[in-house]
Design an enzyme around this catalytic site. Structure first.
Site, PDB file in Angstrom:
ATOM      1  N   ASP A  97       0.861  -1.186   0.000  1.00 23.97           N
ATOM      2  CA  ASP A  97       0.000   0.000   0.000  1.00 23.97           C
ATOM      3  C   ASP A  97       0.895   1.232   0.000  1.00 23.97           C
ATOM      4  O   ASP A  97       1.373   1.674   1.044  1.00 23.97           O
ATOM      5  CB  ASP A  97      -0.914  -0.021   1.221  1.00 23.97           C
ATOM      6  CG  ASP A  97      -2.080   0.943   1.055  1.00 23.97           C
ATOM      7  OD1 ASP A  97      -2.161   1.643   0.024  1.00 23.97           O
ATOM      8  OD2 ASP A  97      -2.928   0.988   1.973  1.00 23.97           O
ATOM      9  N   ALA A  98       1.161   1.745  -1.191  1.00 21.38           N
ATOM     10  CA  ALA A  98       2.134   2.829  -1.333  1.00 21.38           C
ATOM     11  C   ALA A  98       1.533   4.059  -2.002  1.00 21.38           C
ATOM     12  O   ALA A  98       2.057   5.156  -1.870  1.00 21.38           O
ATOM     13  CB  ALA A  98       3.333   2.352  -2.144  1.00 21.38           C
ATOM     14  N   LYS A  99       0.446   3.864  -2.720  1.00 24.44           N
ATOM     15  CA  LYS A  99      -0.268   4.969  -3.387  1.00 24.44           C
ATOM     16  C   LYS A  99       0.679   5.865  -4.173  1.00 24.44           C
ATOM     17  O   LYS A  99       0.562   7.081  -4.138  1.00 24.44           O
ATOM     18  CB  LYS A  99      -1.098   5.755  -2.372  1.00 24.44           C
ATOM     19  CG  LYS A  99      -2.122   4.869  -1.655  1.00 24.44           C
ATOM     20  CD  LYS A  99      -3.123   5.646  -0.850  1.00 24.44           C
ATOM     21  CE  LYS A  99      -4.193   4.771  -0.235  1.00 24.44           C
ATOM     22  NZ  LYS A  99      -3.744   3.894   0.852  1.00 24.44           N
ATOM     23  N   ARG A 100       1.605   5.261  -4.889  1.00 22.42           N
ATOM     24  CA  ARG A 100       2.527   6.019  -5.700  1.00 22.42           C
ATOM     25  C   ARG A 100       1.833   6.522  -6.955  1.00 22.42           C
ATOM     26  O   ARG A 100       0.732   6.066  -7.304  1.00 22.42           O
ATOM     27  CB  ARG A 100       3.741   5.152  -6.086  1.00 22.42           C
ATOM     28  CG  ARG A 100       4.563   4.630  -4.886  1.00 22.42           C
ATOM     29  CD  ARG A 100       5.145   5.752  -4.059  1.00 22.42           C
ATOM     30  NE  ARG A 100       6.174   5.300  -3.123  1.00 22.42           N
ATOM     31  CZ  ARG A 100       6.037   5.189  -1.810  1.00 22.42           C
ATOM     32  NH1 ARG A 100       4.893   5.479  -1.225  1.00 22.42           N
ATOM     33  NH2 ARG A 100       7.058   4.813  -1.058  1.00 22.42           N
TER      34      ARG A 100
ATOM     35  N   ASP B 102      -2.129  10.184   0.864  1.00 20.73           N
ATOM     36  CA  ASP B 102      -2.859   9.210   1.677  1.00 20.73           C
ATOM     37  C   ASP B 102      -3.596   9.973   2.765  1.00 20.73           C
ATOM     38  O   ASP B 102      -3.516  11.197   2.811  1.00 20.73           O
ATOM     39  CB  ASP B 102      -1.906   8.158   2.255  1.00 20.73           C
ATOM     40  CG  ASP B 102      -2.570   6.796   2.374  1.00 20.73           C
ATOM     41  OD1 ASP B 102      -3.684   6.721   2.932  1.00 20.73           O
ATOM     42  OD2 ASP B 102      -1.977   5.801   1.917  1.00 20.73           O
TER      43      ASP B 102
END
Lengths: 287, 287
Positions: A97-100, B102
């Site tokens: 879960d890095a949301k890059r 995030d």
């Protein structure tokens, strides 16, 4: 060569579970604010919950906050999941879960970081930069992505809920759709993701707390897997989420749970109970 | 306590430069694919270009790809910039190009990572999750953010260029505006950022390659600083970008350049020339 989602579905079948165990070493949950404590915390969760986990989802931020040592701990956690999988004889996918979200050679470097350096199988991404920012992550079909679509925080209204004019004549891919008229940005993202998913390795992040949004996204993306946070701590209704979001094959949603498991007296028991609760509701829906 | 952008403006005045030196250790540019090589590459660039740099922008991806060692190198690079600044007697802001995004405690952990663990002064963020995903990064006014607004890649059309209905009656903040009618998502983001910027620590990432978009964003966000990549390698026209995007005070755009400097025979000379070219064009515009 199998695709990421055929890999995930095999694991879902092996453990009859739609539960995704989140590995979020919050500072509040550690005896001391160190990478070593984050590692111990995560390894314990992996060991206790592996039999019930369709996937593990380590959150990069909670490791990154410890700098190089945190990064090293994250790598060890992912290696431990592979070792536990081998021991059980059933590989558990790791969703970083890095949301890059970046473009060109930068996106390639992030993909290298997630898949090669760390050894994850899948990564969460932000769709704001469009298709070419996703491409470096989906080159190999056995590696997957979940694109942020509709989140459950208040700020989701700032962009995701806006009505967009995307020049579309038909409303979605489902001829039986009840969703007509103007479409929101998040529905547009869902529709794009469905189009882009030619290798069975693109899914969507959709908050489990809003069944209507889940339903609209399911109509726009009938074939995709959803990663649906919000069950447990955030008070999402599991039954409503399953009704709104499950695919016709009874699969298609992973429910990530972090604190609801890690803060339980027995994480193993909490994970087993969540797995069984989802299974029971799925059974009722099929009747 | 000064704000991030008053800090940046002081440095801009000290070095009469709108140049932001990008630190992107691409694998292609390193003698070997190691964190040590990335460190050497970056330290050399810092040393050669510091006199001409209004800011440095290390790109997290090119360090992250080396795992823990890369993270350690990134921290050393930021420390070297602080040391070089102290030596020159003029602090150079460090903008961590990380494009994070995030919510809640996860966003807090990313902010801790960028500002505390690494020591950066500013970070690039993705706006897709809305205001509460930005908040943890702008709590302290001396720390800043640049929000992705309009990028220059083909995928920008997928979301950023969509026409949105944001329920707005007036078109923007400028009564003399020539921009009327429907507004794009990127203009909406610009307008939100202008509203959110109550502490003078929010800017926007806007590709320098599209002067019309730059102009529209300047109208929607008359007071904000832009980080405008695309000059140099991507062929952006510096003169057109300055005309379209400069604020009335003759400031308001930072031009990040990476390969245009790092691949030059003399990075120091390339940076000095770019600084002077921008300065010359600014002078012509003021006449």
């Amino acid at each position: 060569m199998e695709s990421f989602f055929s890999f995930l579905e095999k694991r879902v079948d092996d453990c009859t579970s739609l539960l995704c165990v989140g590995l979020d070493p919050h500072l509040d949950d550690l005896p001391e604010p160190t990478a070593a404590a984050a590692l111990t915390f995560s390894l314990n969760l992996v060991k206790q919950t592996a039999p019930y986990a369709a996937a593990f989802k380590p959150n990069a931020a909670f490791f990154e906050q410890f700098g190089a040592e945190g990064w090293d701990a994250l790598k060890q956690v992912i290696a431990a999941i592979a070792a536990e999988s081998a021991r059980m004889g059933s590989m558990i996918p790791v969703i970083l879960d890095a949301k890059r979200g970046d473009i060109a050679s930068t996106a390639e470097a992030y993909a290298r970081s997630a898949f090669e350096t760390l050894g994850a199988h899948c990564v969460t991404l932000n769709p704001y930069l469009g298709k070419d920012s996703i491409d470096p992550f989906i080159v190999e079909r056995e590696k997957g992505v979940f694109l942020l679509c509709k989140t459950s925080n208040p700020g989701a209204a700032d962009l995701q809920d806006l009505t967009v004019d995307d020049g579309r004549l038909t409303t979605d891919h489902n001829p039986l759709s009840v969703v007509n008229g103007p479409r929101s940005l998040y529905e547009h993202v869902a529709s794009l993701a469905q189009q882009w998913n030619t290798k069975n390795n693109i899914g969507l992040v959709v908050g489990a707390t809003q069944p209507e949004a889940l339903m609209r996204i399911r109509l726009a993306a009938p074939g995709l897997w959803f990663l649906a946070p919000g069950v447990g701590a955030q008070g999402g209704d599991l039954d409503a989420a399953l009704k709104a979001g499950l695919r016709r094959d009874g699969k298609g949603i992973l429910f990530p749970v972090s604190r609801g498991i890690s803060r339980a007296a027995s994480p193993a028991k909490a994970a087993a109970e969540l797995r069984d609760e989802i299974l029971g509701l799925q059974y009722m829906l099929r009747r």
